[in-house]
Write an enzyme that holds these catalytic residues in place. Structure first.
Site, PDB file in Angstrom:
ATOM      1  N   HIS A 302       0.849  -1.192   0.000  1.00  0.00           N
ATOM      2  CA  HIS A 302       0.000   0.000   0.000  1.00  0.00           C
ATOM      3  C   HIS A 302       0.877   1.232   0.000  1.00  0.00           C
ATOM      4  O   HIS A 302       1.936   1.235   0.627  1.00  0.00           O
ATOM      5  CB  HIS A 302      -0.925   0.012   1.232  1.00  0.00           C
ATOM      6  CG  HIS A 302      -2.088   0.917   1.057  1.00  0.00           C
ATOM      7  ND1 HIS A 302      -2.026   2.254   1.304  1.00  0.00           N
ATOM      8  CD2 HIS A 302      -3.339   0.666   0.604  1.00  0.00           C
ATOM      9  CE1 HIS A 302      -3.197   2.793   1.026  1.00  0.00           C
ATOM     10  NE2 HIS A 302      -4.009   1.860   0.589  1.00  0.00           N
ATOM     11  N   ASP A 359      -7.968  -5.475  -0.090  1.00  0.00           N
ATOM     12  CA  ASP A 359      -8.439  -6.369  -1.153  1.00  0.00           C
ATOM     13  C   ASP A 359      -8.066  -7.826  -0.917  1.00  0.00           C
ATOM     14  O   ASP A 359      -8.528  -8.703  -1.643  1.00  0.00           O
ATOM     15  CB  ASP A 359      -7.865  -5.909  -2.505  1.00  0.00           C
ATOM     16  CG  ASP A 359      -8.439  -4.569  -2.920  1.00  0.00           C
ATOM     17  OD1 ASP A 359      -9.653  -4.395  -2.781  1.00  0.00           O
ATOM     18  OD2 ASP A 359      -7.668  -3.705  -3.376  1.00  0.00           O
TER      19      ASP A 359
HETATM   20  N1  CMC Z   1       4.178  -7.708  -4.705  1.00  0.00           N
HETATM   21  C1  CMC Z   1       5.527  -7.673  -4.866  1.00  0.00           C
HETATM   22  N2  CMC Z   1       6.274  -6.563  -4.728  1.00  0.00           N
HETATM   23  C2  CMC Z   1       5.633  -5.433  -4.425  1.00  0.00           C
HETATM   24  C3  CMC Z   1       4.240  -5.382  -4.242  1.00  0.00           C
HETATM   25  C4  CMC Z   1       3.507  -6.574  -4.393  1.00  0.00           C
HETATM   26  N3  CMC Z   1       2.186  -6.589  -4.226  1.00  0.00           N
HETATM   27  N4  CMC Z   1       3.867  -4.125  -3.933  1.00  0.00           N
HETATM   28  C5  CMC Z   1       4.982  -3.386  -3.933  1.00  0.00           C
HETATM   29  N5  CMC Z   1       6.061  -4.182  -4.213  1.00  0.00           N
HETATM   30  C6  CMC Z   1       7.465  -3.773  -4.249  1.00  0.00           C
HETATM   31  C7  CMC Z   1       7.790  -2.987  -5.509  1.00  0.00           C
HETATM   32  O1  CMC Z   1       8.226  -3.831  -6.546  1.00  0.00           O
HETATM   33  C8  CMC Z   1       8.883  -2.065  -5.011  1.00  0.00           C
HETATM   34  O2  CMC Z   1      10.040  -2.807  -4.898  1.00  0.00           O
HETATM   35  P1  CMC Z   1      11.499  -2.096  -5.176  1.00  0.00           P
HETATM   36  O3  CMC Z   1      11.658  -1.079  -4.090  1.00  0.00           O
HETATM   37  O4  CMC Z   1      12.475  -3.207  -5.102  1.00  0.00           O
HETATM   38  O5  CMC Z   1      11.395  -1.493  -6.547  1.00  0.00           O
HETATM   39  C9  CMC Z   1       8.430  -1.724  -3.584  1.00  0.00           C
HETATM   40  O6  CMC Z   1       7.672  -2.872  -3.158  1.00  0.00           O
HETATM   41  C10 CMC Z   1       7.588  -0.457  -3.471  1.00  0.00           C
HETATM   42  O7  CMC Z   1       6.481  -0.618  -4.342  1.00  0.00           O
HETATM   43  P2  CMC Z   1       5.839   0.538  -5.209  1.00  0.00           P
HETATM   44  O8  CMC Z   1       5.213  -0.061  -6.423  1.00  0.00           O
HETATM   45  O9  CMC Z   1       6.847   1.637  -5.419  1.00  0.00           O
HETATM   46  O10 CMC Z   1       4.730   1.079  -4.206  1.00  0.00           O
HETATM   47  P3  CMC Z   1       3.531   2.027  -4.572  1.00  0.00           P
HETATM   48  O11 CMC Z   1       3.204   2.782  -3.342  1.00  0.00           O
HETATM   49  O12 CMC Z   1       3.829   2.799  -5.807  1.00  0.00           O
HETATM   50  O13 CMC Z   1       2.350   0.997  -4.950  1.00  0.00           O
HETATM   51  C11 CMC Z   1       0.582  -0.550  -4.703  1.00  0.00           C
HETATM   52  C12 CMC Z   1       1.374   0.600  -4.056  1.00  0.00           C
HETATM   53  C13 CMC Z   1      -0.619  -0.859  -3.835  1.00  0.00           C
HETATM   54  C14 CMC Z   1       0.108  -0.122  -6.098  1.00  0.00           C
HETATM   55  C15 CMC Z   1       1.514  -1.791  -4.816  1.00  0.00           C
HETATM   56  O14 CMC Z   1       1.876  -2.217  -3.523  1.00  0.00           O
HETATM   57  C16 CMC Z   1       0.867  -2.937  -5.588  1.00  0.00           C
HETATM   58  O15 CMC Z   1       0.985  -3.001  -6.825  1.00  0.00           O
HETATM   59  N6  CMC Z   1       0.138  -3.871  -4.878  1.00  0.00           N
HETATM   60  C17 CMC Z   1      -0.613  -4.916  -5.555  1.00  0.00           C
HETATM   61  C18 CMC Z   1      -1.947  -4.372  -6.059  1.00  0.00           C
HETATM   62  C19 CMC Z   1      -2.929  -4.136  -4.920  1.00  0.00           C
HETATM   63  O16 CMC Z   1      -3.119  -4.990  -4.059  1.00  0.00           O
HETATM   64  N7  CMC Z   1      -3.609  -2.994  -4.975  1.00  0.00           N
HETATM   65  C20 CMC Z   1      -4.647  -2.635  -3.992  1.00  0.00           C
HETATM   66  C21 CMC Z   1      -4.238  -1.477  -3.116  1.00  0.00           C
HETATM   67  S1  CMC Z   1      -5.272  -1.287  -1.646  1.00  0.00           S
HETATM   68  C22 CMC Z   1      -6.833  -0.891  -2.250  1.00  0.00           C
HETATM   69  C23 CMC Z   1      -6.888   0.446  -2.866  1.00  0.00           C
HETATM   70  O17 CMC Z   1      -6.939   1.430  -2.139  1.00  0.00           O
HETATM   71  O18 CMC Z   1      -6.893   0.513  -4.090  1.00  0.00           O
END
Ligand code: CMC
Length: 424
Positions: A302, A359
């Protein structure tokens, strides 16, 4: 008031610093470009406050979520969804009379114009329900006046809240080819939705209090989440003074993506893949860590929560309770638990503070309630609706609102001369 100093090209600038009611600190950069000629670069807006708001407070490190100051844990156990709608939209809890009148107004508006049924006919049965929902929400502005007059805004807000659930249920009926079921005023919000989803001309829907309560809880937990992607979209579109239907339809589109509300559908599809693949959760944790694969653990991570998502905590317990009360056993719940356990003990996930989000367990409950997977993101939208509306209303009434218009840093070609096609 304290200030923050910025030195750019040897020149010093001072910017006001202000605090929110929970002491969150902001540097006010509204004059940054006018004074320095520079802009603040913040892709993904991770450090950018786009507004001040009195609706929802989140402390991502402490796992705190409050609507209008009320902790989500208290609302989840003691409130109802329509009371939460009132709270978010009007800023305070209603008394018994006010809540009664609010529910009556909602009941009055649940029918959609009969002609709208013809719109559903144009879609293939396989259409994703989010595509239809977005179109239906914007279509409401064709059936109701879209003037930005306070009384009309108030009526349109009630219409949208009431009709969204009817449209959502019609979308499902369309997908299974059954006749649309009309709303019933004697049922509460969640019960009425379930009735419109599951009643047929040959079989009335028998309200199951466990199912209705679980749905109400899910809706409460999704009701608002401050400036997330879809809510910011609603505000962005609304900042051009687009009406509430147009703005919320845009929010529906933003929610659909798999990184946002679409994740609940993706989680179940992922758990089913793991099940088909023999249930080896470690393999999938490994894939999620592999930077050469595009795979992510859906329902994990998140932008704001870095310790736990308080909604996920409530839902994990609710999944156990609801499945137990309904006497349902779902092998996907065991896989989900195993996956969570494996990820929480893995250095990659620990280091990056990745925890189950809202989720992760919600889909397991929706399944137990009989809601099909393709409808999961519509369920998220149904819950998030009062938040979108409250945020739109707050933005609309805030005299500080200007049309949202971010800047960019241009990294394309410098000026060059056009050449005729035969010279390229
Ligand atoms: N699985 C594997 N690695 C992950 C995941 C995941 N679900 N989420 C983040 N990471 C890693 C990402 O690859 C990055 O690694 P590194 O630092 O080595 O590059 C690090 O963790 C930080 O991730 P980010 O993508 O920069 O984080 P963000 O804040 O931009 O994205 C997120 C947040 C929710 C989009 C992401 O965690 C994700 O894609 N999660 C899976 C989709 C999901 O469950 N979404 C629902 C969110 S909650 C409901 C809502 O409010 O929508």
């Amino acid at each position: 008031m304290s200030t923050a100093k910025l030195v750019l090209n040897g020149k010093e600038y001072e910017y006001p610093v202000f605090e929110g009611s929970e002491n969150e600190v902001a540097i006010d950069f509204t004059k940054l470009r006018a004074q320095t000629g520079a802009i603040a670069y913040d892709p993904g807006y991770g450090n950018t406050g786009s507004c001040t708001s009195t609706i929802t407070y989140i402390d991502g490190d402490a796992g705190i979520l409050r609507y209008r100051g009320y902790p989500i844990e208290q609302l989840a156990t003691q409130s109802t969804f329509t009371e939460v709608c009132y709270l978010l939209i009007n800023g305070r809890l209603p008394n018994a009379d006010e809540l009664d009148k609010f529910n009556q107004r909602l009941n009055k508006h649940t029918l959609v114009h009969e002609d709208m049924k013809k719109l559903f006919e144009g879609y293939p049965p396989s259409a994703h329900p989010m595509a239809i929902m977005s179109a239906m929400v914007i279509s409401l502005s064709a059936y109701h006046p879209d003037l930005l007059d306070p009384e009309i805004i108030d009526s349109n807000i009630m219409r949208l809240l009431a009709k969204f659930k009817t449209l959502a249920a019609f979308t499902y009926k369309k997908s299974v080819g059954q006749p649309y079921v009309y709303p019933r005023a004697d049922l509460n919000y969640a019960e009425d939705f379930l009735h419109m989803m599951f009643a047929t001309p040959t079989q009335p829907y028998q309200v199951n209090p466990v199912v209705a309560k679980a749905l109400d809880l899910l809706l409460i937990l999704h009701a608002d989440h401050e400036q997330n992607c879809s809510t910011s979209t609603v505000r962005m579109v609304g900042s051009s003074q687009a009406n509430v239907f147009a703005s919320v339809a845009a929010g529906v589109n933003a929610l659909w993506g798999p990184l946002h509300g679409g994740a609940n559908q993706e989680v179940i599809m992922m758990l089913e893949d793991i099940q088909r693949d023999g249930g080896d959760v470690q393999k999938y944790v490994g894939m999620a860590k592999d930077k050469n694969s595009n795979f992510r653990l859906m329902g994990f991570g998140h932008r704001v929560y870095k310790n736990f998502d308080p909604r996920a905590k409530i839902l994990k317990k609710a999944a156990d309770d609801v499945l137990h009360a309904l006497n349902v056993s779902d092998p996907l719940l065991d896989i989900a638990r195993g996956l969570e356990e494996a990820a929480l003990h893995d250095e990659y996930f620990v280091e990056r503070k990745l925890y189950p989000n809202v989720d992760f367990y919600s889909g397991i409950i929706y399944r137990a309630l009989g809601i099909p997977t393709q409808m999961f993101t519509v369920m998220f939208a149904l819950g998030r609706l009062p938040g979108w509306i409250a945020q739109w209303k707050e933005m609309h009434n805030d005299s500080a609102t200007r049309i949202n218009r971010p800047r960019q840093i241009y990294t394309g070609e410098a000026v060059r001369d056009y050449t005729s096609i035969d010279q390229r």
